[in-house]
Design a protein around this motif. Structure first.
Motif, PDB file in Angstrom:
ATOM      1  N   TYR A  36       7.274   8.039 -37.954  1.00  0.00           N
ATOM      2  CA  TYR A  36       6.211   7.656 -37.226  1.00  0.00           C
ATOM      3  C   TYR A  36       5.063   8.643 -37.308  1.00  0.00           C
ATOM      4  O   TYR A  36       3.802   8.574 -37.022  1.00  0.00           O
ATOM      5  CB  TYR A  36       6.493   7.397 -35.461  1.00  0.00           C
ATOM      6  CG  TYR A  36       7.300   8.453 -35.005  1.00  0.00           C
ATOM      7  CD1 TYR A  36       6.451   9.624 -34.727  1.00  0.00           C
ATOM      8  CD2 TYR A  36       8.578   8.637 -35.022  1.00  0.00           C
ATOM      9  CE1 TYR A  36       7.501  10.731 -33.997  1.00  0.00           C
ATOM     10  CE2 TYR A  36       9.315   9.496 -34.466  1.00  0.00           C
ATOM     11  CZ  TYR A  36       8.701  10.626 -33.893  1.00  0.00           C
ATOM     12  OH  TYR A  36       9.564  11.702 -33.285  1.00  0.00           O
ATOM     13  N   GLY A 165      10.092   1.671 -36.355  1.00  0.00           N
ATOM     14  CA  GLY A 165       9.541   1.919 -37.550  1.00  0.00           C
ATOM     15  C   GLY A 165      10.261   0.881 -38.542  1.00  0.00           C
ATOM     16  O   GLY A 165      11.194  -0.054 -38.134  1.00  0.00           O
ATOM     17  N   ARG A 222       6.754  11.962 -29.708  1.00  0.00           N
ATOM     18  CA  ARG A 222       5.812  11.196 -30.601  1.00  0.00           C
ATOM     19  C   ARG A 222       4.585  11.428 -30.218  1.00  0.00           C
ATOM     20  O   ARG A 222       3.605  11.937 -30.874  1.00  0.00           O
ATOM     21  CB  ARG A 222       6.160   9.648 -30.112  1.00  0.00           C
ATOM     22  CG  ARG A 222       5.571   8.757 -31.408  1.00  0.00           C
ATOM     23  CD  ARG A 222       5.985   7.274 -31.578  1.00  0.00           C
ATOM     24  NE  ARG A 222       5.170   6.527 -32.240  1.00  0.00           N
ATOM     25  CZ  ARG A 222       5.556   5.440 -32.816  1.00  0.00           C
ATOM     26  NH1 ARG A 222       6.796   4.910 -32.533  1.00  0.00           N
ATOM     27  NH2 ARG A 222       4.718   4.847 -33.904  1.00  0.00           N
TER      28      ARG A 222
END
Length: 380
Positions: A36, A165, A222
């Motif tokens: 990511y 993903g 993230r």
């Protein structure tokens, strides 16, 4: 996996014979939490897979599916939402294929697999890729493996609620025996990297724990990466994701980002570099360097990214003490497996010491999975 039982079950349920397809689970040798951030990953398909026997049933949209491992049947139309959770994967794959302008009609199927559930080997991606490949082939729809991987990913996003993903589905569709896949998660360009570890084995040790933190912690990390990238971007507009950043660029904003965000970003930038070094080592057949990089990744995931746990660290320590070439936590963290690159002559001693000492400390036996790098989705 007893494939004849699948065929027999199909015949007993539907009174006819179907065609068999398979798609594998996967491991990721190195390149963790880089996907990511636009970085690179190094997955490979394994010799544990999902299998389905399938045949059109002549209806416009009725699907009858039997999950052999659960002894459960579900029947639904393409306008109904399936009752069973596992039915959503099949339903989602059908719908994502239809969104590409392809016609899917009714079919009967039986499926089963030997990809261990919840061990980080992507049983769900294997299931999506198996049905995607089967439906595409059965109806001659002309979709390529890229499209099928994206169908699987979109199924996770839109029907299962997991914002994953592309790595898992990609490995399942593109797997190749004797090779890992160096996948650029931004451009989806890929290259096969030779993986023929003569004298070594790949072994996963499953801690058999799953700490509750996983999904919220994943989102937090993230966010940390995105924050760090946004601060760097103020001075370096070309930095879209951490993949574009260097440690020097990160140091420039050390006083502006939180200590936590700094540490998370530092791990990701280092991991992207490590992944490149590991690929170079594999091209040379230098498995000792690959192993060294795996240990470095574990330390980074444990201390900087903080996604390990006591059980994973314990197994990693035992691997080091036993002289195992490489070992690290594999996957999101907070439980699941360590992946270990073990010399053949050390294998038995390592497994014995790891399982006995782990059980003594945590009162639970770790599961041991030997894996071999294998081919991707195919008709059998």
């Amino acid at each position: 996996m007893e494939l004849n039982l699948l065929k027999e079950k199909f015949k007993s349920l539907y009174g006819t014979e179907g065609t068999m397809y398979t798609s594998p689970g996967r491991i990721n040798l190195i390149g963790e939490h880089t996907d990511y951030n636009g970085g690179f990953v190094l997955p490979g398909a394994i010799d544990k897979a999902m299998y389905c026997v399938i045949k059109p049933n002549g209806t416009p949209d009725r699907i009858k599916a039997y999950a052999m491992d659960l002894s459960e049947m579900d029947e639904f139309g393409l306008d109904d939402i399936p009752i069973k959770q596992w039915g959503k994967y099949i339903f989602g794959v059908c719908h994502e294929i239809m969104k590409l302008g392809k016609q899917v009609q009714g079919f009967d199927c039986v499926f089963a697999g030997d990809v261990p559930l919840g061990a980080g080997m992507s049983s769900s991606a294997a299931l999506e890729s198996c049905f995607g490949f089967a439906i595409n082939d059965m109806y001659n729809l002309g979709l390529d493996r890229f499209q099928l991987a994206k169908v699987g990913q979109a199924t996770e996003h839109n029907y299962v609620g997991v914002k994953c993903g592309i790595m898992d589905q990609f490995a399942s569709c593109f797997g190749k025996e004797g090779s890992l896949i160096r996948l650029d998660c931004r451009s989806l360009e890929y290259k096969y990297i030779p993986f023929n570890p003569e004298g070594y084995r790949l072994v996963l040790l499953n801690t058999c724990v799953a700490h509750e933190l996983a999904s919220s912690a994943y989102n937090k990390r993230r966010e940390s990466c995105e924050n760090a990238a946004s601060y760097i971007r103020k001075y370096h507009p070309e930095v879209e994701l951490l993949r574009d950043a260097t440690i020097e660029m990160l140091k420039e904003v050390a006083n502006e980002v939180s200590a936590e965000d700094y540490m998370r970003a530092e791990f990701v930038i280092e991991e992207i570099a490590r992944m490149g070094e590991a690929c170079d080592a594999l091209e040379r057949g230098d498995y000792e360097t690959v192993g060294k990089k795996m240990y470095e990744t574990h330390i980074g995931l444990s201390r900087k990214y903080e996604v390990s746990c006591e059980e994973l660290d314990f197994l990693n320590d035992v691997a080091r003490q036993c002289g195992v070439t490489g070992s690290r936590v594999m996957g999101g963290g907070f439980g699941g497996c360590t992946i270990n690159l073990v010399k053949n002559e050390l294998h038995d001693d390592f497994i014995k010491r790891a399982t006995e000492s782990y059980e003594q400390k945590f009162r639970i036996k770790p599961k041991v999975y030997e894996v071999v790098i294998s081919d991707g989705a195919r008709k059998l």
